[in-house]
Structures are given as C-alpha cells and as structure tokens.
Motif scaffolding. Structure first.
Motif, PDB file in Angstrom:
ATOM      1  N   ALA A 224      -0.686 -11.451  -8.695  1.00 10.54           N
ATOM      2  CA  ALA A 224       0.178 -11.375  -7.519  1.00 10.54           C
ATOM      3  C   ALA A 224      -0.140 -12.493  -6.528  1.00 10.54           C
ATOM      4  CB  ALA A 224       0.015 -10.009  -6.860  1.00 10.54           C
ATOM      5  N   THR A 255       0.594  -5.520  -3.051  1.00 14.21           N
ATOM      6  CA  THR A 255       0.904  -5.219  -4.448  1.00 14.21           C
ATOM      7  C   THR A 255      -0.222  -4.443  -5.116  1.00 14.21           C
ATOM      8  OG1 THR A 255       2.197  -7.269  -4.577  1.00 14.21           O
ATOM      9  CG2 THR A 255       1.554  -6.238  -6.660  1.00 14.21           C
ATOM     10  N   THR A 256      -1.455  -4.814  -4.836  1.00 16.48           N
ATOM     11  CA  THR A 256      -2.614  -4.147  -5.446  1.00 16.48           C
ATOM     12  C   THR A 256      -2.730  -2.706  -4.979  1.00 16.48           C
ATOM     13  OG1 THR A 256      -3.766  -6.272  -5.554  1.00 16.48           O
ATOM     14  CG2 THR A 256      -5.098  -4.297  -5.817  1.00 16.48           C
ATOM     15  N   SER A 259      -0.007  -0.679  -6.643  1.00 13.97           N
ATOM     16  CA  SER A 259      -0.307  -0.559  -8.072  1.00 13.97           C
ATOM     17  C   SER A 259      -1.434   0.430  -8.315  1.00 13.97           C
ATOM     18  CB  SER A 259      -0.681  -1.931  -8.642  1.00 13.97           C
ATOM     19  OG  SER A 259       0.366  -2.855  -8.484  1.00 13.97           O
TER      20      SER A 259
END
Length: 439
Positions: A224, A255-256, A259
């Motif tokens: 990302a 994003t992490t 996720s």
C-alpha cells in the motif's frame, strides 16, 4: 589529463597510469543524492518498468508463501530457517574483504559454526515440548530427546566455547583488527537474525494465525505504501529513505488497519490456522477454537436506518487484538525499514543482495518482518495467552528437571491419585477441599 571512467573512480599512480576502482553493482554512486530534485517515485521515469518487475516478483513470492502455509507448521518453520540462512549469508558477505579472506580459509566456516550453534539454542528452547511429544512412542528416542532438552543449554554453551577457542587459535599477526571486527560483526548478525526472527517459530506453534496475520499486515503495508507513494507521493517522509512519502505512509496506515480487522475475521474461522500445534507432525488440526475465535453479535438497530439489511454483525474478539497488530505494523514496524536504509547508506550499498528482482536481497524484505515478529510474540504472551499454569508448561518443567526414573515415580504416584479419585467417598472428600484440580 586524467579521464574519468563511468565504471568507477580514477586515481593517478606514480607512473602516470590511472587506476580505476571497480564499483559493485550494488553500491550507490557518491553523487547519487546530490540532485536538487526530490528523488520520489512520481518523478522516476522508469517507475512503470520497475513496478512491473516488482509486481512479477511479488506474485511469485506470495504464491510460494501461500503454498507453504497450506502445507503446515513444519514447512513454515523450514521456510523461516532458509530465510535466516540467506539473511546471514548476505550479512556475512557485507564486510568481508576477499584479500583478507584468502589468508583465513577457515574463517567463513567459523561464522557458520556460530550461526548453527545459535540456531540449536534458539529452536531447542522454543520447540522442546513439540519435539518430546513427537517421539513419546519410542522409549530410546524419548530418553535421548529428554536428555537433550535437559542439557540443551550446556551443549550449546560448549559449542560456543569451542568456536571461541577456534577463533583464538586462528588469530594471525597483522590481521588482528580484521579478525576481531569480523568476530564482532558475526555476533551482531546473530543478534539481528535470531533474537528477532526466531520469535516467529514460537508464534507458528501457538497457531499459524499468530504468524500469518502479522506477516500479512507487513506485506499489505509495504504494498500500500508503494502504490500510494507511486501515484500520490509528493511530500518526503524521512531523509534515510528519499522515496518514502507522507502520502504513502498515511495511505498505507489506513489500509493496514482496515485489512487487520477484516483479515482477522476471515483467518479466525479456519481451525487449521487457529489451533496450536503440540508436536512436529504435519497432519491437519482440529480443536476447540477458544473464546477469541467465537463470534459475538453486536446489535446495530440503534445506529442504522430501517431499510439497512443487516441489523447485527458478528465480530470475533480476536479482531480487536488485530487492530493493535495493525497499528504497530503501520506506525512502528516501518522504522525497521528506515533502520535498514540507514544501515545501507552507512556502507554505501543500494541493497543487501540481488536475489529477488525488483526487491533486492532477502534481508531487504525481512527488515520490518523481524520487528513485527518480536512484537507479535510479546503481545500474544502479554495480552492473549492465558497466564495460568497449563499442562504443557508443567510437562516442560518435568522434562527439564526430572530424570527418567523420577518421571516414572511421578507417573506411578499420579496413577494412585487417579485410583483414589475413582472411589466416590474419597472423591467427595477431595472435592470438598478443592483437591479435584490435581486429578
């Protein structure tokens, strides 16, 4: 007039000849960072070609990684060992000088002697219980393995002292400084490689989930950050890594975190990933997933309109722990990469190796993973694993501190206690005084 060569630096000699120093393909030119333009991915003319090579290599690595995960705990551990060997090889070669190495033919073997001694100590410590559980059916092997578990620290210390004496006996005049620097460098490598990545093995046997989720978060964060920096990166983040940008860092962090929450829910539904492995076999696992992996339903009626189709959502308790792992993977773990960047700049190299096209060496890919593995282990031991004494912990103490004859006596005494517990009168007496927990 002295002409400069593009392949290296030029130095005049007394005879008027020019001596060129060849520069390694991995070495950074001295004026690489003197450009006034920011060295960002958005300004790189070859970024699409680089991205294609990097993507192709990443797909191969992810595919191979998924296959090894499917094969199970033992194969994952084998992968970790192979990675450690390649990392040690790259780091051993970093400061080795061929001229001095020619005069010390056995010095490389000494480095590997210390490496495998550290491996025996580390894995013997983490896998002693699994090793004993694997050989319990064979009496001879059981005696040998239990003896190794009991005297493992002494064996490893003796091997280290043997290497220490080997080093002293091979010291050569006029090469002391080089030999002692290599000796110190070897110990630093062992600290970097084993003191961090060996925790990965402990995570694997607590459940593949606790290895796979942290490792996946690092991969997601790296990918990302690359793509956000590739398309939107304008603001440099840190001088040690000129291509890192704030846009990539923030985009990768969001994003992490997302996720981590989603992946924990998906992975937590597979017993193959959540069950701990108690031995070194390769069969599929089946177990009670435990409260962390049993869904809890949260009512949303007060927060969503009437037309919204989902009135409640199932969330695994482990997903809240996954957020902590995601926060570390997005904020703290990248500093492992920054450390590696500063390390490479100190030695004027671009990458630790060239074994992975578009990525560099194995060490270049594992810098953040090592930091993450330590945190995942400490977090699991501190906040997830039950702190009470377990059967496995008691068995480990028995194997380490009791001889085989003492273990037999203990077994007979436990059998007598079991016989007493079968008597209803005695069982009621023991239950009254809370002795039932020992039966």
């Amino acid at each position: 007039m002295i002409k400069e060569s593009s392949s290296g630096e030029s130095t005049p000699t007394h005879g008027g000849r020019v001596r060129h120093r060849k520069r390694s393909s991995n070495e950074v030119p001295p004026d690489v960072n003197k450009s006034t333009e920011p060295n960002l991915l958005v300004n790189d003319r070859n970024k699409y070609k680089s991205m294609l090579i990097r993507t192709y290599s990443s797909l191969w690595m992810i595919g191979g990684f998924a296959l090894i995960i499917y094969m199970g705990h033992l194969y994952i551990c084998a992968m970790v060992v192979v990675i450690q060997i390649f990392m040690a090889k790259e780091l051993f070669n970093l400061l080795r000088r061929s001229n001095e190495a020619r005069h010390l033919p056995g010095f490389r073997m000494l480095n590997w002697h210390f490496f495998f001694t550290a491996m025996l100590f580390t894995y013997g410590r983490f896998l002693s219980q699994q090793l004993v559980n694997t050989v319990t059916s064979d009496k001879l092997l059981y005696k040998l393995v239990s003896g190794f578990v009991k005297y493992q620290m002494f064996i490893c210390y003796f091997l280290y002292i043997a290497g220490f004496m080997w080093f002293i006996l091979t010291l050569k005049k006029k090469m002391y400084k080089y030999q002692f620097s290599q000796y110190a460098w070897t110990h630093m490598i062992l600290l970097m490689v084993f003191a961090q990545s060996s925790f990965t093995v402990a995570n694997i046997f607590e459940g593949i989930f606790w290895f796979l989720l942290p490792a996946s978060l690092i991969v997601i964060n790296d990918i990302a950050a690359y793509f956000f920096g590739f398309f939107f990166g304008k603001t440099p983040l840190i001088k040690l890594s000129p291509k890192k940008t704030w846009e990539g860092f923030i985009g990768a962090s969001v994003t992490t975190m997302l996720s981590a929450f989603v992946l924990a829910n998906i992975m937590g539904r597979f017993q193959w990933l959540t069950c701990p492995r108690k031995d070194l076999s390769t069969g599929w696992l089946s177990c009670d997933p435990g409260p962390l992996f049993k869904p809890e339903f949260y009512n949303l009626q007060e927060f969503v309109p009437d037309w919204f189709p989902w009135k409640e959502i199932p969330i695994l308790p482990v997903q809240w722990h996954a957020l902590a792992l995601g926060l570390f993977a997005s904020i703290i773990a990248p500093f492992g990469g920054f450390f590696a960047s500063g390390f490479k700049r100190a030695f004027k190299i671009k990458d630790f190796g060239d074994s992975i096209p578009g990525h560099g060496g194995i060490t270049d890919r594992m810098d953040c993973q090592m930091v993450m593995a330590v945190f995942a282990y400490i977090y699991y031991q501190s906040f997830v694993r039950p702190q009470d004494f377990t059967v496995e912990m008691i068995l480990e103490q028995i194997l380490k501190n009791l001889s085989f004859q003492e273990q037999q006596v203990l077994y007979e005494q436990l059998g007598k206690i079991r016989e007493y517990a079968a008597d209803p009168y005695i069982f009621g007496f023991m239950a009254k005084f809370n002795f039932g927990d020992f039966v």
